[in-house]
Design an enzyme around this catalytic site. Structure first.
Site, short mmCIF file in Angstrom:
data_model
loop_
_atom_site.label_atom_id
_atom_site.label_comp_id
_atom_site.label_asym_id
_atom_site.label_seq_id
_atom_site.Cartn_x
_atom_site.Cartn_y
_atom_site.Cartn_z
N TRP A 1 0.84 -1.22 0.00
CA TRP A 1 0.00 0.00 0.00
C TRP A 1 0.86 1.25 0.00
O TRP A 1 0.52 2.24 -0.65
CB TRP A 1 -0.97 -0.01 1.18
CG TRP A 1 -1.90 -1.19 1.12
CD1 TRP A 1 -1.99 -2.22 2.01
CD2 TRP A 1 -2.85 -1.49 0.09
NE1 TRP A 1 -2.93 -3.13 1.60
CE2 TRP A 1 -3.48 -2.70 0.44
CE3 TRP A 1 -3.25 -0.85 -1.09
CZ2 TRP A 1 -4.47 -3.30 -0.35
CZ3 TRP A 1 -4.23 -1.43 -1.88
CH2 TRP A 1 -4.83 -2.64 -1.51
N ASP B 1 -1.78 6.50 6.48
CA ASP B 1 -2.78 5.54 6.02
C ASP B 1 -3.02 4.57 7.17
O ASP B 1 -2.19 3.72 7.46
CB ASP B 1 -2.25 4.82 4.77
CG ASP B 1 -3.20 3.72 4.28
OD1 ASP B 1 -4.24 3.49 4.91
OD2 ASP B 1 -2.88 3.09 3.24
N LYS C 1 -12.21 -2.08 6.93
CA LYS C 1 -11.37 -2.92 7.78
C LYS C 1 -11.57 -2.75 9.27
O LYS C 1 -11.05 -3.52 10.03
CB LYS C 1 -9.91 -2.73 7.41
CG LYS C 1 -9.69 -3.24 6.01
CD LYS C 1 -8.31 -3.25 5.54
CE LYS C 1 -8.28 -3.59 4.07
NZ LYS C 1 -7.60 -2.54 3.31
C1 LIG Z 1 -6.96 -2.19 2.18
C2 LIG Z 1 -5.96 -1.13 2.27
C3 LIG Z 1 -5.89 -0.09 1.31
C4 LIG Z 1 -6.76 -0.05 0.09
O1 LIG Z 1 -8.03 0.34 0.40
P1 LIG Z 1 -9.15 0.56 -0.72
O2 LIG Z 1 -10.27 1.12 0.08
O3 LIG Z 1 -9.44 -0.78 -1.32
O4 LIG Z 1 -8.63 1.50 -1.72
C5 LIG Z 1 -4.95 0.88 1.51
N1 LIG Z 1 -4.11 0.88 2.56
C6 LIG Z 1 -4.16 -0.09 3.49
C7 LIG Z 1 -3.21 -0.05 4.65
C8 LIG Z 1 -5.07 -1.13 3.37
O5 LIG Z 1 -5.13 -2.09 4.30
#
Ligand SMILES: *Cc1c(COP(=O)(O)O)cnc(C)c1O
Length: 354
Positions: free
Chosen positions: A100, A167, A191
């Site tokens: 990511w 993030d 998540k």
């Molecule tokens: C799942 C995830 C993403 C991507 O998320 P989307 O909503 O599918 O774009 C980005 N960063 C992390 C740390 C993730 O776990």
């Protein structure tokens, strides 16, 4: 049959949230109308949006500290781009700790110079780099707090003299941090918060409006702030379910209370991984994620038996990501300690068979 849902994302949400959400799809609080057929400008929905936004700030301890919470679309992946578009004037720093992070770096390079302050890519991201130097004069530093795919997690964050962007898609609301150290936090809902379709952005207002480029309305944080996260039709269902989950977390006792259970779950599985010769952990011990435990099986002849036992017990979603292989047990907020116990029992049973 009862399932134990270890899926990495979308993933488990609290049962009572699911029940309320399903009811609201049929009828929202005796209104005679479904949540998903009313105007997003209706009093009922405006209140849902405002409650979700204020709960997010409250749980993070950021109420009244100059932050705004937004529910946007496009996933965390859209934030890879939006962060750079809104904040990158000349040079930004990125800590490269996984897939990511790499994707975020790729987008930022479209808008300016990107300095990788440190990277663990050469070791397939099995640890978090340490003892690196963050140079002065960056527009911002971007980090990924939890590397969902590799199962590593930042236990501390670099001290910087520039805005810190994080993030937090896969560990937001799971552990106590001083969130006021961050200037922009983003997280896809799917998540730890709700269904896919909404992305939480928590941004300190005073870092915005400093780049010289024109920012298109939809990509401009200031647009969404000025319209209270209702510039266009928000993802109403995803926002509603996120609100319910945040309410659930608050009633549970907030982040401190959930962190205690999350720690127990992680300790349970990692002590099994460490003591059981049939399994081997992927991530460096000191960097192991409390949310996603990655491990492999050392004796391939036991793999089919392990998979069958897991299936039999109702365990879902522990296949590892293709870039790591093996297994990944994701233990988000709504997963119970009992579910981890079921998995660990199967693991220790296997040792006796091996
Ligand atoms: C799942 C995830 C993403 C991507 O998320 P989307 O909503 O599918 O774009 C980005 N960063 C992390 C740390 C993730 O776990």
């Amino acid at each position: 049959m009862q399932k134990h849902n270890f899926s990495a994302g979308p993933c488990i949400l609290p049962k009572e949230v699911m029940k309320k959400a399903s009811e609201a799809v049929v009828e929202l609080e005796e209104s005679g109308l479904s949540l998903i057929e009313i105007s997003h400008r209706s009093d009922a929905f405006v209140e849902i949006m405002e409650t979700a936004r204020s709960l997010a700030l409250e749980l993070l301890g950021l109420t009244g500290k100059g932050y705004k919470a937004l529910f946007l679309q496009g996933g965390a992946s859209m934030q890879f781009l939006m962060v750079a578009y809104n904040l990158l004037e000349s040079k930004a720093g990125y800590l490269n700790t996984g897939t990511w992070s790499l994707k975020a770096i790729k987008e930022a390079k479209l808008y300016g110079e990107v300095l990788e302050v440190a990277s663990s890519q050469e070791q397939n991201f099995n640890h978090i780099p340490k003892n690196y130097v963050v140079p002065q004069g960056l527009d911002y530093l971007h980090v990924t707090s939890n590397n969902t795919i590799f199962g590593t997690q930042l236990k501390s964050f670099p001290k910087v003299d520039c805005p810190l962007v994080c993030d937090m898609s896969s560990d937001i609301f799971s552990r106590q941090l001083d969130f006021s150290k961050f200037d922009l936090i983003y997280a896809g809902a799917q998540k730890n918060m709700g269904p896919a379709g909404a992305t939480l952005v928590v941004v300190k207002e005073d870092i915005l409006g400093k780049v010289s480029r024109q920012v298109p309305s939809m990509l401009n944080y200031q647009t969404h702030i000025s319209k209270d996260s209702m510039f266009n039709t928000p993802p109403v269902f995803a926002v509603y379910v996120s609100m319910l989950t945040l309410q659930w977390l608050k009633d549970f006792g907030g982040i401190a209370a959930i962190e205690e259970i999350n720690t127990k779950k992680a300790n349970l599985i990692y002590s099994e991984i460490d003591l059981n010769p049939v399994f081997s952990g992927f991530a460096a011990k000191e960097d192991r994620s409390v949310m996603n435990a990655t491990f492999t099986i050392t004796d391939d002849t036991l793999k089919d038996l392990f998979d069958a036992k897991c299936m039999e017990a109702g365990i879902n979603g522990i296949k590892g990501h293709r870039s790591v292989g093996g297994y990944r047990a994701s233990m988000y907020n709504a997963l119970s300690l009992d579910s981890v116990g079921v998995l660990v029992d199967i693991m220790s049973d296997l040792e006796r068979k091996g």
